[in-house]
Design a protein around this motif. Structure first.
Motif, PDB file in Angstrom:
ATOM      1  N   SER A 178     -29.300 -22.496 -37.808  1.00  0.00           N
ATOM      2  CA  SER A 178     -28.945 -21.084 -37.862  1.00  0.00           C
ATOM      3  C   SER A 178     -29.087 -20.216 -36.590  1.00  0.00           C
ATOM      4  CB  SER A 178     -30.200 -20.754 -38.781  1.00  0.00           C
ATOM      5  OG  SER A 178     -31.581 -20.580 -37.940  1.00  0.00           O
ATOM      6  N   ARG A 179     -29.499 -20.526 -35.482  1.00  0.00           N
ATOM      7  CA  ARG A 179     -29.748 -19.990 -34.349  1.00  0.00           C
ATOM      8  C   ARG A 179     -28.177 -20.226 -33.757  1.00  0.00           C
ATOM      9  NH1 ARG A 179     -34.923 -22.176 -30.802  1.00  0.00           N
ATOM     10  NH2 ARG A 179     -36.209 -20.220 -31.043  1.00  0.00           N
ATOM     11  N   ARG A 180     -27.514 -21.456 -33.954  1.00  0.00           N
ATOM     12  CA  ARG A 180     -26.248 -21.650 -33.540  1.00  0.00           C
ATOM     13  C   ARG A 180     -25.211 -20.599 -34.120  1.00  0.00           C
ATOM     14  NH1 ARG A 180     -23.264 -26.066 -31.694  1.00  0.00           N
ATOM     15  NH2 ARG A 180     -21.355 -26.342 -32.426  1.00  0.00           N
ATOM     16  N   ALA A 181     -25.278 -20.558 -35.609  1.00  0.00           N
ATOM     17  CA  ALA A 181     -24.559 -19.851 -36.395  1.00  0.00           C
ATOM     18  C   ALA A 181     -24.455 -18.458 -36.007  1.00  0.00           C
ATOM     19  CB  ALA A 181     -24.781 -20.112 -37.895  1.00  0.00           C
ATOM     20  N   GLY A 182     -25.771 -18.029 -35.699  1.00  0.00           N
ATOM     21  CA  GLY A 182     -25.960 -16.440 -35.506  1.00  0.00           C
ATOM     22  C   GLY A 182     -25.476 -16.096 -34.032  1.00  0.00           C
ATOM     23  N   THR A 183     -25.523 -17.233 -33.095  1.00  0.00           N
ATOM     24  CA  THR A 183     -25.292 -16.842 -31.532  1.00  0.00           C
ATOM     25  C   THR A 183     -23.728 -16.584 -31.596  1.00  0.00           C
ATOM     26  OG1 THR A 183     -27.413 -17.843 -30.769  1.00  0.00           O
ATOM     27  CG2 THR A 183     -25.619 -17.456 -29.318  1.00  0.00           C
ATOM     28  N   ARG A 184     -23.339 -17.561 -32.076  1.00  0.00           N
ATOM     29  CA  ARG A 184     -21.618 -17.658 -32.369  1.00  0.00           C
ATOM     30  C   ARG A 184     -21.096 -16.431 -32.922  1.00  0.00           C
ATOM     31  NH1 ARG A 184     -18.403 -23.392 -31.973  1.00  0.00           N
ATOM     32  NH2 ARG A 184     -19.957 -24.585 -30.426  1.00  0.00           N
ATOM     33  N   ARG A 185     -21.679 -16.324 -33.920  1.00  0.00           N
ATOM     34  CA  ARG A 185     -21.366 -15.095 -34.907  1.00  0.00           C
ATOM     35  C   ARG A 185     -21.236 -13.780 -33.812  1.00  0.00           C
ATOM     36  NH1 ARG A 185     -23.459 -16.777 -39.399  1.00  0.00           N
ATOM     37  NH2 ARG A 185     -25.471 -15.698 -38.934  1.00  0.00           N
ATOM     38  N   ARG A 186     -22.549 -13.528 -33.183  1.00  0.00           N
ATOM     39  CA  ARG A 186     -22.695 -12.330 -32.212  1.00  0.00           C
ATOM     40  C   ARG A 186     -21.619 -12.592 -30.926  1.00  0.00           C
ATOM     41  NH1 ARG A 186     -25.812 -12.102 -27.622  1.00  0.00           N
ATOM     42  NH2 ARG A 186     -26.832 -14.128 -28.226  1.00  0.00           N
ATOM     43  N   VAL A 244      -8.232 -17.616 -18.938  1.00  0.00           N
ATOM     44  CA  VAL A 244      -9.309 -18.306 -19.729  1.00  0.00           C
ATOM     45  C   VAL A 244     -10.301 -17.062 -20.176  1.00  0.00           C
ATOM     46  CG1 VAL A 244      -9.166 -20.464 -18.971  1.00  0.00           C
ATOM     47  CG2 VAL A 244     -10.716 -19.120 -17.766  1.00  0.00           C
ATOM     48  N   ALA A 245      -9.963 -15.695 -19.787  1.00  0.00           N
ATOM     49  CA  ALA A 245     -10.962 -14.676 -19.929  1.00  0.00           C
ATOM     50  C   ALA A 245     -11.422 -14.663 -21.573  1.00  0.00           C
ATOM     51  CB  ALA A 245     -10.395 -13.400 -19.736  1.00  0.00           C
ATOM     52  N   GLY A 246     -10.398 -15.048 -22.490  1.00  0.00           N
ATOM     53  CA  GLY A 246     -10.517 -14.784 -23.871  1.00  0.00           C
ATOM     54  C   GLY A 246     -11.386 -15.973 -24.458  1.00  0.00           C
ATOM     55  N   ARG A 247     -11.455 -17.058 -23.517  1.00  0.00           N
ATOM     56  CA  ARG A 247     -12.251 -18.225 -24.132  1.00  0.00           C
ATOM     57  C   ARG A 247     -13.462 -18.162 -23.193  1.00  0.00           C
ATOM     58  NH1 ARG A 247      -9.874 -23.012 -22.493  1.00  0.00           N
ATOM     59  NH2 ARG A 247      -7.836 -22.324 -21.545  1.00  0.00           N
ATOM     60  N   THR A 248     -13.896 -17.164 -22.403  1.00  0.00           N
ATOM     61  CA  THR A 248     -15.113 -17.306 -21.615  1.00  0.00           C
ATOM     62  C   THR A 248     -15.945 -16.022 -22.151  1.00  0.00           C
ATOM     63  OG1 THR A 248     -14.025 -18.190 -19.859  1.00  0.00           O
ATOM     64  CG2 THR A 248     -16.030 -17.353 -19.362  1.00  0.00           C
ATOM     65  N   ALA A 249     -17.200 -16.437 -22.545  1.00  0.00           N
ATOM     66  CA  ALA A 249     -18.160 -15.465 -22.806  1.00  0.00           C
ATOM     67  C   ALA A 249     -19.535 -15.228 -21.829  1.00  0.00           C
ATOM     68  CB  ALA A 249     -18.917 -15.801 -24.188  1.00  0.00           C
ATOM     69  N   PHE A 250     -19.354 -14.210 -21.185  1.00  0.00           N
ATOM     70  CA  PHE A 250     -20.319 -13.989 -20.129  1.00  0.00           C
ATOM     71  C   PHE A 250     -21.624 -13.167 -20.860  1.00  0.00           C
ATOM     72  CE2 PHE A 250     -16.923 -14.506 -17.562  1.00  0.00           C
ATOM     73  CZ  PHE A 250     -17.311 -15.119 -16.248  1.00  0.00           C
ATOM     74  N   THR A 251     -22.753 -13.795 -21.108  1.00  0.00           N
ATOM     75  CA  THR A 251     -23.821 -13.031 -21.981  1.00  0.00           C
ATOM     76  C   THR A 251     -24.772 -12.162 -21.167  1.00  0.00           C
ATOM     77  OG1 THR A 251     -25.642 -14.577 -21.699  1.00  0.00           O
ATOM     78  CG2 THR A 251     -23.707 -14.984 -23.220  1.00  0.00           C
ATOM     79  N   GLY A 252     -24.786 -12.347 -19.920  1.00  0.00           N
ATOM     80  CA  GLY A 252     -25.703 -11.678 -18.996  1.00  0.00           C
ATOM     81  C   GLY A 252     -26.987 -12.383 -19.054  1.00  0.00           C
ATOM     82  N   GLY A 253     -28.048 -11.754 -18.313  1.00  0.00           N
ATOM     83  CA  GLY A 253     -29.546 -12.282 -18.634  1.00  0.00           C
ATOM     84  C   GLY A 253     -30.047 -12.562 -19.918  1.00  0.00           C
ATOM     85  N   THR A 254     -30.872 -13.629 -20.280  1.00  0.00           N
ATOM     86  CA  THR A 254     -31.269 -13.813 -21.510  1.00  0.00           C
ATOM     87  C   THR A 254     -32.684 -14.259 -21.446  1.00  0.00           C
ATOM     88  OG1 THR A 254     -31.272 -14.641 -23.839  1.00  0.00           O
ATOM     89  CG2 THR A 254     -30.051 -15.994 -22.051  1.00  0.00           C
ATOM     90  N   VAL A 257     -33.396 -18.412 -24.397  1.00  0.00           N
ATOM     91  CA  VAL A 257     -32.422 -19.677 -23.803  1.00  0.00           C
ATOM     92  C   VAL A 257     -32.241 -20.472 -25.132  1.00  0.00           C
ATOM     93  CG1 VAL A 257     -32.020 -21.484 -22.403  1.00  0.00           C
ATOM     94  CG2 VAL A 257     -32.932 -19.461 -21.650  1.00  0.00           C
ATOM     95  N   ALA A 258     -32.937 -20.601 -25.967  1.00  0.00           N
ATOM     96  CA  ALA A 258     -32.923 -21.546 -26.889  1.00  0.00           C
ATOM     97  C   ALA A 258     -31.602 -21.434 -28.050  1.00  0.00           C
ATOM     98  CB  ALA A 258     -34.029 -21.685 -28.005  1.00  0.00           C
ATOM     99  N   SER A 259     -31.346 -20.274 -28.055  1.00  0.00           N
ATOM    100  CA  SER A 259     -30.314 -19.456 -29.025  1.00  0.00           C
ATOM    101  C   SER A 259     -28.924 -19.816 -28.351  1.00  0.00           C
ATOM    102  CB  SER A 259     -30.471 -18.167 -29.360  1.00  0.00           C
ATOM    103  OG  SER A 259     -31.444 -18.069 -30.310  1.00  0.00           O
ATOM    104  N   VAL A 260     -29.197 -19.659 -26.951  1.00  0.00           N
ATOM    105  CA  VAL A 260     -27.582 -19.922 -26.264  1.00  0.00           C
ATOM    106  C   VAL A 260     -27.423 -21.412 -26.320  1.00  0.00           C
ATOM    107  CG1 VAL A 260     -26.696 -19.736 -23.941  1.00  0.00           C
ATOM    108  CG2 VAL A 260     -28.115 -17.656 -24.774  1.00  0.00           C
ATOM    109  N   LEU A 261     -28.451 -22.163 -25.917  1.00  0.00           N
ATOM    110  CA  LEU A 261     -28.329 -23.423 -25.867  1.00  0.00           C
ATOM    111  C   LEU A 261     -27.583 -24.234 -27.357  1.00  0.00           C
ATOM    112  CD1 LEU A 261     -31.263 -25.001 -23.920  1.00  0.00           C
ATOM    113  CD2 LEU A 261     -28.733 -24.514 -23.094  1.00  0.00           C
ATOM    114  N   ALA A 262     -28.378 -23.581 -28.522  1.00  0.00           N
ATOM    115  CA  ALA A 262     -27.940 -24.018 -29.711  1.00  0.00           C
ATOM    116  C   ALA A 262     -26.257 -23.823 -30.089  1.00  0.00           C
ATOM    117  CB  ALA A 262     -28.672 -23.239 -30.698  1.00  0.00           C
TER     118      ALA A 262
END
Length: 373
Positions: A178-186, A244-254, A257-262
């Motif tokens: 669920s973390r994986r799906a939520g982070t990818r959607r966001r 590759v800007a359209g294929r690169t997501a910069f999230t900033g500090g977080t 970390v567990a959700s990002v890794l998921a």
């Protein structure tokens, strides 16, 4: 119970800062925190856990007005131990603790690289100030044998150095779909995309440009870069220039970390120098295969302790990284290496050090060999 004041430069998102926040939940001591600069989001999270956080309002490296404020704080608090973290806090904290008459002064060296410290070049003046203030303390903790060797090279006597690795709470990084799906959607990442990612401060020594170059050579590969720092704008421009800007997501500090890794399929750590390699361990705890160049946390372990961690040499370029990231994907079993750094054990070793005891050093393990490209 021992009263401990942890002194740290700041509480922004970073490896040392998150490590302190984790240790505070496990140390068998009455702890408080003093940040030379400001508390930030991480400081508020520490406060919400019941640990007092004191802000000294330091405006820069040469703001000497912070020193008497820190001395007063230590004297008023009657702490039995002052434990410093990061270069500026180690310099000011050791001096203040000695002036305040603290009986036990411990420092943890988190970020001493080969020729740099905390991403900045180590000049002779930096080394001289470090050595002079190190003598004011009781003991310096190195987070890996690699850091211990660098401290000795700087002139710190071996008898004043002990190795206590960073700790990890493996359960906190366990994979959660669920973390994986939520982070990818966001982040707007398709659920079926192949994602390589990394977590860390965006400074030149992390060599994130290698990952962007690898993505440009790998059709369909998406990058997830979690962290902030002075290199962010340059890296965003590089991603745009390489298409590759359209294929690169910069999230900033977080601080999640567990959700990002998921959300990732493979973890990448191209830094040629690390003091420990906590990001790689956290990725392994999340069940990710990892590709890295430097990870002292794994170097002293048998290869079988981390079978899904591939080590590329420092000379490996974008083509080698492209090939490695393209062929590693999907969840893998959490390896034995993660269990060797359980945070409760490392916290217990620190607690023994606080009372003047010697932490157990554990067994010496053979170094892992590099895997050629």
């Amino acid at each position: 119970m021992t009263r401990v004041l942890h002194v740290i430069t700041g509480l922004e998102h970073g490896g040392a800062e998150h490590q302190l926040a984790l240790l505070l939940r496990h140390l068998p001591a009455e702890c408080e925190v003093a940040t030379l600069t400001h508390a930030g989001v991480l400081g508020e999270r520490i406060r919400s856990g019941g640990v007092p956080v004191h802000e000294l309002g330091m405006r820069g490296n040469r703001d000497l007005g912070a020193l008497p404020r820190l001395v007063r704080l230590i004297r008023d608090g009657r702490y039995g131990v002052v434990h410093t973290h990061l270069y500026r806090a180690c310099v000011y904290g050791r001096i203040a603790a000695r002036l305040a008459g603290t009986p036990r002064i411990i420092a943890t060296e988190h970020s001493l690289g080969d020729g740099h410290i905390e991403g900045r070049r180590t000049t002779r003046a930096v080394q001289a100030l470090y050595r002079a203030t190190e003598r004011l303390g009781s003991m310096t903790v190195a987070v890996s044998p690699t850091v211990a060797a660098r401290l000795r090279a700087w002139g710190v006597p071996s008898g004043r150095i002990t190795v206590i690795p960073n700790g990890i709470d493996a359960a906190a990084f366990a994979f959660d779909p669920s973390r994986r799906a939520g982070t990818r959607r966001r982040l707007g990442i398709p659920m079926d995309a192949h994602v390589a990612g990394t977590v860390g401060r965006l400074v030149p020594t992390k060599r994130i440009d290698l990952l962007i170059g690898a993505a440009a050579r790998t059709p369909g590969l998406r990058l997830l870069i979690a962290g902030d720092g002075p290199e962010r704008a340059r890296l965003e421009r590089l991603a745009a220039a390489l298409g590759v800007a359209g294929r690169t997501a910069f999230t900033g500090g977080t601080d999640d970390v567990a959700s990002v890794l998921a959300a990732m399929d493979v973890y990448a750590a191209p830094s040629a120098q690390e003091t420990f390699g906590l990001g790689v361990l956290e990725a392994l705890a999340a069940g990710l295969p990892a590709v890295h160049t430097a990870c002292p946390a794994l170097d002293d372990l048998p290869r079988d302790d981390a079978p899904h961690a591939l080590r590329l040499p420092a000379a490996a370029g974008p083509d080698a990284w492209s090939a490695a990231l393209a062929r590693r994907a999907g969840r893998v079993p959490v390896p034995p290496a993660v269990g060797r750094y359980a945070v409760a054990e490392q916290a217990a070793r620190l607690a023994r050090l606080y009372t003047g005891g010697a932490p157990s050093t554990g067994r010496t393990r053979p170094a892992r060999e590099s895997i050629p490209t």
